[in-house]
Design a protein around this motif. Structure first.
Motif, mmCIF file in Angstrom:
data_model
loop_
_atom_site.group_PDB
_atom_site.id
_atom_site.type_symbol
_atom_site.label_atom_id
_atom_site.label_comp_id
_atom_site.label_asym_id
_atom_site.label_seq_id
_atom_site.Cartn_x
_atom_site.Cartn_y
_atom_site.Cartn_z
ATOM 1 N N THR A 309 -5.435 10.398 -7.193
ATOM 2 C CA THR A 309 -5.523 9.935 -5.799
ATOM 3 C C THR A 309 -6.066 11.072 -4.929
ATOM 4 O OG1 THR A 309 -3.242 10.622 -5.403
ATOM 5 C CG2 THR A 309 -3.591 8.331 -6.062
ATOM 6 N N SER A 310 -6.397 10.748 -3.678
ATOM 7 C CA SER A 310 -7.063 11.723 -2.804
ATOM 8 C C SER A 310 -6.210 12.933 -2.459
ATOM 9 C CB SER A 310 -7.436 11.075 -1.479
ATOM 10 O OG SER A 310 -8.098 9.888 -1.655
ATOM 11 N N GLY A 311 -4.907 12.785 -2.528
ATOM 12 C CA GLY A 311 -4.033 13.896 -2.165
ATOM 13 C C GLY A 311 -3.804 14.009 -0.667
ATOM 14 N N SER A 312 -3.897 12.892 0.053
ATOM 15 C CA SER A 312 -3.643 12.924 1.500
ATOM 16 C C SER A 312 -2.193 13.274 1.778
ATOM 17 C CB SER A 312 -3.915 11.560 2.131
ATOM 18 O OG SER A 312 -5.172 11.088 1.764
ATOM 19 N N THR A 313 -1.292 12.837 0.919
ATOM 20 C CA THR A 313 0.127 13.007 1.222
ATOM 21 C C THR A 313 0.801 14.064 0.350
ATOM 22 O OG1 THR A 313 0.615 11.186 -0.275
ATOM 23 C CG2 THR A 313 0.395 10.637 2.040
ATOM 24 N N LYS A 317 -1.846 12.043 -7.710
ATOM 25 C CA LYS A 317 -1.201 11.327 -8.806
ATOM 26 C C LYS A 317 -2.256 10.828 -9.795
ATOM 27 C CE LYS A 317 0.623 8.967 -5.240
ATOM 28 N NZ LYS A 317 0.773 9.812 -4.060
ATOM 29 N N GLY A 432 -10.862 3.448 3.488
ATOM 30 C CA GLY A 432 -10.326 4.805 3.424
ATOM 31 C C GLY A 432 -9.230 5.088 4.419
ATOM 32 N N PRO A 434 -7.557 3.292 8.435
ATOM 33 C CA PRO A 434 -7.753 2.196 9.389
ATOM 34 C C PRO A 434 -8.987 2.525 10.231
ATOM 35 C CG PRO A 434 -5.491 3.059 9.497
ATOM 36 C CD PRO A 434 -6.280 3.994 8.637
ATOM 37 N N ASP A 456 -13.435 -4.887 6.338
ATOM 38 C CA ASP A 456 -12.545 -3.731 6.421
ATOM 39 C C ASP A 456 -11.573 -3.862 5.256
ATOM 40 O OD1 ASP A 456 -10.685 -1.797 6.993
ATOM 41 O OD2 ASP A 456 -10.059 -2.662 8.901
ATOM 42 N N THR A 457 -11.878 -3.160 4.168
ATOM 43 C CA THR A 457 -11.161 -3.375 2.914
ATOM 44 C C THR A 457 -9.984 -2.424 2.774
ATOM 45 O OG1 THR A 457 -12.602 -1.784 1.803
ATOM 46 C CG2 THR A 457 -13.303 -4.067 1.782
ATOM 47 N N GLN A 460 -6.214 0.817 -2.557
ATOM 48 C CA GLN A 460 -5.795 2.152 -2.966
ATOM 49 C C GLN A 460 -6.305 2.470 -4.366
ATOM 50 O OE1 GLN A 460 -1.538 0.967 -2.621
ATOM 51 N NE2 GLN A 460 -1.451 2.514 -1.018
ATOM 52 N N THR A 461 -6.284 3.755 -4.723
ATOM 53 C CA THR A 461 -6.624 4.131 -6.092
ATOM 54 C C THR A 461 -5.776 3.296 -7.060
ATOM 55 O OG1 THR A 461 -6.940 6.377 -5.269
ATOM 56 C CG2 THR A 461 -6.870 6.113 -7.654
ATOM 57 N N ASP A 545 2.158 2.282 2.822
ATOM 58 C CA ASP A 545 1.531 2.083 4.127
ATOM 59 C C ASP A 545 2.364 1.158 5.013
ATOM 60 O OD1 ASP A 545 -0.638 3.666 3.512
ATOM 61 O OD2 ASP A 545 -1.895 2.004 2.855
ATOM 62 N N ARG A 560 0.359 5.638 7.116
ATOM 63 C CA ARG A 560 1.399 5.830 6.098
ATOM 64 C C ARG A 560 2.760 5.720 6.756
ATOM 65 N NH1 ARG A 560 -2.140 7.699 1.815
ATOM 66 N NH2 ARG A 560 -3.977 8.219 3.040
ATOM 67 N N LYS A 654 -10.339 11.955 4.581
ATOM 68 C CA LYS A 654 -9.168 11.442 5.296
ATOM 69 C C LYS A 654 -8.407 12.570 5.975
ATOM 70 C CE LYS A 654 -8.594 8.184 1.721
ATOM 71 N NZ LYS A 654 -7.714 7.207 1.142
HETATM 72 P P1 ATP Z 1 -2.483 10.229 -1.933
HETATM 73 O O1 ATP Z 1 -1.926 8.955 -2.467
HETATM 74 O O2 ATP Z 1 -2.682 11.277 -2.968
HETATM 75 O O3 ATP Z 1 -1.749 10.720 -0.718
HETATM 76 P P2 ATP Z 1 -4.559 8.632 -0.703
HETATM 77 O O4 ATP Z 1 -3.489 7.622 -0.498
HETATM 78 O O5 ATP Z 1 -5.369 9.038 0.499
HETATM 79 O O6 ATP Z 1 -3.976 9.948 -1.410
HETATM 80 P P3 ATP Z 1 -6.409 6.773 -1.901
HETATM 81 O O7 ATP Z 1 -5.874 5.946 -2.991
HETATM 82 O O8 ATP Z 1 -7.827 7.210 -1.992
HETATM 83 O O9 ATP Z 1 -5.572 8.108 -1.819
HETATM 84 O O10 ATP Z 1 -6.288 6.023 -0.522
HETATM 85 C C1 ATP Z 1 -5.504 4.870 -0.301
HETATM 86 C C2 ATP Z 1 -4.945 4.894 1.116
HETATM 87 O O11 ATP Z 1 -6.008 4.933 2.078
HETATM 88 C C3 ATP Z 1 -4.159 3.672 1.489
HETATM 89 O O12 ATP Z 1 -2.827 3.750 1.039
HETATM 90 C C4 ATP Z 1 -4.271 3.660 3.006
HETATM 91 O O13 ATP Z 1 -3.339 4.545 3.587
HETATM 92 C C5 ATP Z 1 -5.662 4.190 3.248
HETATM 93 N N1 ATP Z 1 -6.639 3.093 3.418
HETATM 94 C C6 ATP Z 1 -7.623 2.763 2.564
HETATM 95 N N2 ATP Z 1 -8.381 1.762 3.060
HETATM 96 C C7 ATP Z 1 -7.857 1.422 4.245
HETATM 97 C C8 ATP Z 1 -8.182 0.445 5.253
HETATM 98 N N3 ATP Z 1 -9.229 -0.354 5.138
HETATM 99 N N4 ATP Z 1 -7.396 0.390 6.337
HETATM 100 C C9 ATP Z 1 -6.342 1.221 6.465
HETATM 101 N N5 ATP Z 1 -5.995 2.154 5.588
HETATM 102 C C10 ATP Z 1 -6.740 2.268 4.479
#
Ligand code: ATP
Ligand code: MG
Length: 692
Positions: A309-313, A317, A432, A434, A456-457, A460-461, A545, A560, A654
């Motif tokens: 996953t992107s590692g935002s949080t 994983k 990616g 909102p 607007d999709t 998640q990974t 989310d 989140r 992000k």
């Molecule tokens: P990590 O799980 O490691 O913190 P990440 O959640 O950013 O990283 P991704 O799987 O790439 O990794 O991103 C999924 C997340 O991105 C979603 O859970 C949501 O928070 C956000 N997201 C993706 N698309 C949208 C969208 N269209 N609207 C709102 N949020 C979105």
């Protein structure tokens, strides 16, 4: 109009959970359009007429069947693919409840297939051999290339033969560290062809991150290239891999082969360090292999790839996807969410290093026989008009990108967009984060000339494919809303206790059932899989989310749940405050976090990036606070505005609020893992501006 009526009728029969329109008459009379909240934007009748799903009724009919008879719904769709052997009696198995045993999801088990065969051979056999599969646009505007479906198949077979030759077998992992060259999808498909798992690491990650991933999956081979140019910068990828291989060897994982593609336009072959016996130049060996290669047939539940996953949080994983369900799900979501037609030219700006590049650059589009554009470089090189230059050059009809890019191009001004015709565009997409309503409107009005619906999709990974998205042509849109769940997805909103809430509400977004594209485990750590996603609310997949459902049943992602701010008992989503700030004409980007507050419990702390050239001023600070008070309410007004020349972002673009929270609360020694940060300098700049 007929659209209005269609909308209203259908909403009244929306499956439970979506609620009914309380102000039916207002919508019929068009009065609802006057307020911000009910800003409905309808697809044109011409668009709807030609769409796969032309009306809310049609969506409802299909959605209803997908929920009432998932086995029938999905096996009908799966039958369009090539299966060496059909799946067993049971189309799917699911246990999402930790109280009932191990979490397990299976789709089409016993079915024998191959996703590479379905992407390439099947399309060539259907007569699409001469159709362009990939258009490649280089970083420099004068560099480009293309491959037809037949040519792509041949390239994939050559690499697959080589991998087999060096002993890569079904179930083995291959680590891939490549930029957006055609060799990246070629590599993914070659792995899939022989049943090996690819683990693509975004070619912007540090040696340390690459090493971690190598240690995790122990590949025999790493595939990379000597260097890449992004904008005017040359990045020496092979040097990074060299460093990673030294580091992983220290942890006991020795990679036997490092296959390196020579990207001549970035760096000449002689200028790269070389280790005899381990390093192989791609161009020296691959072209010598035969252009046909027998397929390794695999079970639908055999693993296809591993991706972090992107590692935002926090720590990324390692998400594991399997073959059959992922294939059916990515192809189907692609077709419906973008209303794909064989005449479309599709460009997704995501890198294959992210899930978007797996599901919606490579697999989903190629399974549909799509002509896909991939771009090697930076979106604003040599200037912020580059994207529209590419759109016009290839006559792109579907353009899929991320809010971060939309906001940055918006900040650069309309002139760059208007310089190009963009007449070919028909559907836009966002993923990616909102998308703020003001960025949505700019995307819709300026880029799409008010004629292209925006998908607007939300996904998640972990989900493998779209979970919630407008179907262009079916629904009137609301700027910033991901609208309704995709077929087969029972999206629910639950409260703190895990109880589903109906109608207009706000809470934790969960999924009640399995869908074919769902991830099956976290690589090597099934326990973390269960704990992170299935234990928080038993019986449900928890997305992490927050989500609000409005009075019309539309869904709005609020960010989140860990980021929700509680001000004097009001729960405020970061996305809502940020959207209000971004609607200020002088605000380019905003990120909001909660900080401790003596009276209110939590206060709102906002980081704000201004439009290029606008100076910081007290007056502007006040007008930013005012715009939030006006749009949301006094309780949501930021306590602090912190000027931010830039924001800390993941490499996928992000915003990392985790780091901003530490800066806001002055806990500078606790910034945590910053290895996935795109530009670590941003943090120092922010710290320097803390008291300005
Ligand atoms: P990590 O799980 O490691 O913190 P990440 O959640 O950013 O990283 P991704 O799987 O790439 O990794 O991103 C999924 C997340 O991105 C979603 O859970 C949501 O928070 C956000 N997201 C993706 N698309 C949208 C969208 N269209 N609207 C709102 N949020 C979105
Ligand atoms: Mg996540």
């Amino acid at each position: 109009t007929t659209n209005h009526l269609r909308h209203v009728e259908s909403m009244a029969t929306m499956p439970s959970g979506a609620g009914k329109i309380p102000h039916l008459n207002a919508i019929i009379l068009g009065e609802a359009l006057a307020s911000e909240e009910n800003d409905l934007i309808f697809p044109s009748d011409d668009f709807s007429r030609q769409a796969h799903v032309p009306s809310p009724q049609k969506y409802l009919e299909m959605y209803k069947r997908s929920i009432e008879d998932p086995a029938g719904f999905w096996s009908d769709i799966a039958s369009d693919f090539f299966w060496k052997q059909k799946w067993g009696q049971q189309v799917y198995f699911e246990n999402l409840d930790v109280n009932k045993g191990d979490i397990r999801i299976e789709w089409f088990k016993g079915g024998i297939t191959n996703i590479c065969y379905n992407c390439l051979d099947r399309n060539v056999e259907a007569g699409l051999g001469d159709r362009i599969a990939l258009y490649w646009e280089g970083n420099e505007p004068c560099l480009d290339g293309s491959l037809t479906y037949s040519q792509l198949l041949q390239k994939v077979c050559q690499l697959a033969n080589y991998l087999k030759d060096i002993g890569v077998k079904k179930g083995d992992a291959v680590v891939v560290y490549l930029p957006m060259l055609m060799e990246l999808p070629i590599t993914m498909l070659a792995c899939a062809r022989i049943g090996a798992l690819h683990s693509v690491v975004f070619a912007g990650f540090s040696a340390e991150s690459v090493a971690q991933r190598i240690v995790d999956c122990k590949p025999k081979v790493v595939i990379t290239c000597n260097a890449v140019k992004r904008g005017s910068k040359v990045i020496h990828l092979k040097d990074i891999v060299d460093a990673a291989l030294i580091e992983s060897a220290r942890s006991g994982v020795c990679v036997e082969v490092c296959l390196t593609y020579i990207n001549e336009s970035a760096l000449k072959r002689g200028s790269t360090k070389w280790e005899e016996g381990r390093d192989i130049w791609w161009q020296d060996v691959i072209p010598k292999y035969p252009t046909t290669c027998a397929v390794e047939w695999v079970d639908a539940e055999d693993p296809l790839f591993l991706l972090y996953t992107s590692g935002s949080t926090g720590k990324p994983k390692g998400v594991l996807h399997t073959t059959g369900g992922y294939m059916v799900y990515t192809a189907t979501t692609f077709k419906y969410a973008f209303d794909y037609k064989p005449s479309d030219i599709y460009w997704c700006t995501a890198d294959c290093g992210w899930i978007t590049g797996h599901s919606y650059v490579t697999y989903g589009p190629l399974l549909n026989g799509t002509t896909v554009v991939i771009y090697e470089g930076a979106p604003n090189y040599p200037d912020p008009g580059r994207c529209w230059d590419i759109v016009d050059k290839y006559k792109v009809t579907i353009f899929y990108t991320a809010p971060t890019l939309v906001r940055s191009l918006m900040r650069d001004g309309d002139e760059y967009v208007k310089r190009y015709l963009r007449k070919s565009l028909r559907v836009l997409g966002s993923v990616g984060e909102p998308i703020n309503p003001s960025a949505w409107r700019w995307f819709y009005n300026v880029v799409g000339d008010s004629r292209c619906p925006i998908s607007d999709t939300w996904w998640q990974t972990e989900t493998g494919g779209f979970m919630m998205t407008p179907l262009p042509g079916a629904w009137p849109q609301k700027p910033g809303s991901a609208t309704f769940p995709f077929f087969g997805v029972q999206a629910v909103i639950v409260d703190e206790k895990g109880v589903e809430i109906e109608g207009e509400c706000s809470g934790y977004l969960c999924i009640k059932n399995s869908w074919p594209g769902a991830f099956r485990t976290l690589y090597g750590d099934h326990e973390r899989y269960e704990t992170t996603y299935f234990k928080p609310f038993s019986g449900y997949y928890f997305s992490g989310d927050g989500c609000r459902r409005d009075e019309d049943g539309y869904h709005w992602l609020t960010g989140r749940v860990d980021d929700v701010i509680n001000v004097s008992g009001h729960r405020i989503g970061t996305a809502e405050v940020e959207s209000a700030l971004v609607s200020h004409p002088q605000c380019a980007e905003a990120a909001v976090v909660g900080v401790e507050h003596e009276v209110k419990g939590q206060g709102i702390y906002a980081f704000v990036t201004l439009v290029e050239g606008v100076p910081y001023s007290e007056e502007l600070r006040k007008s930013l606070i005012l715009i939030v008070r006006k749009q949301i309410g006094a309780f949501a007004a930021p306590d602090r505005i912190h000027w931010a020349p830039g924001l800390p972002k993941t490499r996928s673009g992000k915003i990392m609020r985790r780091i901003l929270r530490k800066i806001a609360s002055k806990q500078l020694d606790e910034l945590g893992d910053t290895s996935t940060l795109a530009d670590p300098n941003v943090v120092d700049q922010l710290i320097a501006l803390a008291d300005k």
